[in-house]
Design a protein around this motif. Sequence first.
Motif, PDB file in Angstrom:
ATOM      1  N   ARG A  37      -6.853   4.394   4.007  1.00 20.04           N
ATOM      2  CA  ARG A  37      -6.325   4.203   2.665  1.00 20.04           C
ATOM      3  C   ARG A  37      -5.446   5.139   2.343  1.00 20.04           C
ATOM      4  O   ARG A  37      -5.645   6.380   2.244  1.00 20.04           O
ATOM      5  CB  ARG A  37      -7.605   3.949   1.750  1.00 20.04           C
ATOM      6  N   LEU A  42      -3.701  -0.357   2.702  1.00 24.66           N
ATOM      7  CA  LEU A  42      -4.582  -0.179   3.849  1.00 24.66           C
ATOM      8  C   LEU A  42      -4.140  -0.480   4.895  1.00 24.66           C
ATOM      9  O   LEU A  42      -3.540  -1.207   5.199  1.00 24.66           O
ATOM     10  CB  LEU A  42      -6.030  -1.100   3.394  1.00 24.66           C
ATOM     11  N   TRP A  80      -9.563  -6.169  -1.897  1.00 29.17           N
ATOM     12  CA  TRP A  80      -9.013  -4.598  -2.469  1.00 29.17           C
ATOM     13  C   TRP A  80      -7.984  -5.045  -3.734  1.00 29.17           C
ATOM     14  O   TRP A  80      -8.068  -4.348  -4.711  1.00 29.17           O
ATOM     15  CB  TRP A  80      -8.532  -3.784  -1.233  1.00 29.17           C
TER      16      TRP A  80
END
Length: 167
Positions: A37, A42, A80
């Motif tokens: 990250r 990502l 996410w």
Amino acid sequence: MKRPEPVQVIKERRDGALSMLVESVPYIGFLGVRFDRRGDELTAVLPFDDMIIGNPALPAIHGGVTASFLEIAAIIELGWSTMWTAVESGQLDVAAMTPSDLPRLPKTIDFTVDYLRSGLPRDAYARARINRSGRRYASVHVEAWQDNRARLFAQATGHFLMPDKNV
């Protein structure tokens, strides 16, 4: 005026939330996929292991492993992105989080993989880009490479049914 949080506290909260999200999918652990990250970006990492070889004569990464890796990158990116605001604002107390606090992950509607060349016996990387994400539907493009980011070995486009936020 409220004093800003120390950067280390924010990083720990981000890393803790991402770790819980990834650990909520057992198959990710089985393949050994991890996520690097940087801010909100990502990169999925598939470490090489003999068990992911499909054709030992080449040797090449199994096509099913490649497809799974790309789909994992897409789904975690979507999960996410739904958590990002709560993580950044501090609404999520990662230390007190339980699996039931995690967002429900999207369901795959369709997923099309383009195998561009054989995956070599080495680590692989993938990055997903959300093209569109609405209340019910999301479209994601994923690219996978090994040694050279410009030399993809696979790419995919997926469409996903987003979970109801009220459930």
